[in-house]
Design an enzyme around this catalytic site. Structure first.
Site, PDB file in Angstrom:
ATOM      1  N   CYS A 145     -43.634  -9.643  22.789  1.00 20.89           N
ATOM      2  CA  CYS A 145     -43.253  -8.235  22.996  1.00 20.89           C
ATOM      3  C   CYS A 145     -43.772  -7.663  24.313  1.00 20.89           C
ATOM      4  O   CYS A 145     -43.004  -7.119  25.112  1.00 20.89           O
ATOM      5  CB  CYS A 145     -43.683  -7.370  21.813  1.00 20.89           C
ATOM      6  SG  CYS A 145     -45.467  -7.157  21.596  1.00 20.89           S
TER       7      CYS A 145
ATOM      8  N   HIS B 224     -47.452  -3.651  18.731  1.00 18.81           N
ATOM      9  CA  HIS B 224     -46.123  -4.061  19.204  1.00 18.81           C
ATOM     10  C   HIS B 224     -45.629  -3.044  20.230  1.00 18.81           C
ATOM     11  O   HIS B 224     -45.992  -1.874  20.169  1.00 18.81           O
ATOM     12  CB  HIS B 224     -45.155  -4.134  18.020  1.00 18.81           C
ATOM     13  CG  HIS B 224     -43.812  -4.719  18.367  1.00 18.81           C
ATOM     14  ND1 HIS B 224     -43.650  -6.036  18.755  1.00 18.81           N
ATOM     15  CD2 HIS B 224     -42.567  -4.167  18.390  1.00 18.81           C
ATOM     16  CE1 HIS B 224     -42.359  -6.267  18.990  1.00 18.81           C
ATOM     17  NE2 HIS B 224     -41.683  -5.147  18.780  1.00 18.81           N
TER      18      HIS B 224
ATOM     19  N   HIS C  61     -36.610  -5.200  22.402  1.00 15.70           N
ATOM     20  CA  HIS C  61     -37.910  -5.816  22.154  1.00 15.70           C
ATOM     21  C   HIS C  61     -37.751  -7.290  21.801  1.00 15.70           C
ATOM     22  O   HIS C  61     -36.648  -7.773  21.553  1.00 15.70           O
ATOM     23  CB  HIS C  61     -38.664  -5.058  21.055  1.00 15.70           C
ATOM     24  CG  HIS C  61     -38.120  -5.249  19.674  1.00 15.70           C
ATOM     25  ND1 HIS C  61     -38.926  -5.443  18.587  1.00 15.70           N
ATOM     26  CD2 HIS C  61     -36.856  -5.266  19.180  1.00 15.70           C
ATOM     27  CE1 HIS C  61     -38.187  -5.575  17.493  1.00 15.70           C
ATOM     28  NE2 HIS C  61     -36.930  -5.469  17.827  1.00 15.70           N
TER      29      HIS C  61
END
Length: 156
Positions: free
Chosen positions: A70, A120, A132
Site C-alpha cells: 500500500c 493502510h 490502493h
C-alpha cells in the site's frame, strides 16, 4: 498565471497608493495560490500514476514499478509526480498536512487507522473511492472506502 503590468501607465491611471495596495495584496495572496495550485497538480499526477498501475500485484515491501504494497504504491506515485514520501503508511501520515473529510480532494492520501496507529494508505480518487494495493493475493485497484476509521492527508 503571471500578469505583466506596465508600471508607469498603471501609476497614471490608478494613482501611487492604489498600485502599492495592489502590489502588497498580490504578493500576500500569490504564494498561497501558487502553493495550492502546485499541490493540486502534484496530487493529480500522483493519482494518474496510481491509476496506471491498475492490476499490478500486491507484494509486501514492494515499491514498484510492477509490484506494490500500500505505501509502496503511494510512494511510487508521488515520486513519479516529483515528490518524495517516506516509506511506511504511518510515516507518510506524519509527513502530510492533515485535513478533514469535508476538505479532501482527489489525490489526497487516505489513511486507515486503528486507534492511533495507521495500518493502510491509498490515494483518494473522488466519490468515496481510493486507488490502493490491498493485500497478498490482490492487485492495485479502485475501491470504495470501507471504513469510517480514516484520516486524510495532503502532500505538500
Amino acid at each position: 498565471m503571471t500578469a505583466q503590468v506596465h508600471v508607469p501607465s498603471l501609476l497614471a491611471r490608478m494613482g501611487t497608493a492604489s498600485v502599492l495596495t495592489m502590489a502588497v495584496t498580490s504578493t500576500m495572496l500569490a504564494p498561497g495560490l501558487v502553493a495550492d495550485a502546485e499541490a493540486a497538480s502534484l496530487s493529480t499526477k500522483a493519482l494518474k500514476v496510481a491509476a496506471s498501475k491498475k492490476g499490478a500485484p500486491y507484494k509486501y515491501g514492494a515499491a514498484g514499478p510492477s509490484r506494490f504494497d500500500c505505501s509502496g504504491l503511494t510512494l511510487y506515485s508521488f515520486k513519479r509526480a516529483g515528490k518524495k514520501l517516506p516509506r511506511t503508511a504511518q510515516q507518510q501520515y506524519n509527513k502530510t498536512r492533515h485535513i478533514s473529510s469535508s476538505h479532501r480532494k482527489r489525490g489526497d492520501l487516505v489513511f486507515f487507522h486503528s486507534g492511533r496507529s495507521v495500518y493502510h494508505v491509498g490515494i483518494y480518487a473522488g466519490a468515496g473511492r481510493i486507488w490502493h494495493s490491498p493485500k497478498t493475493g490482490d492487485v492495485v485497484r479502485l475501491a470504495k472506502i470501507w471504513s469510517k476509521s480514516v484520516w486524510y492527508g495532503r502532500v505538500r
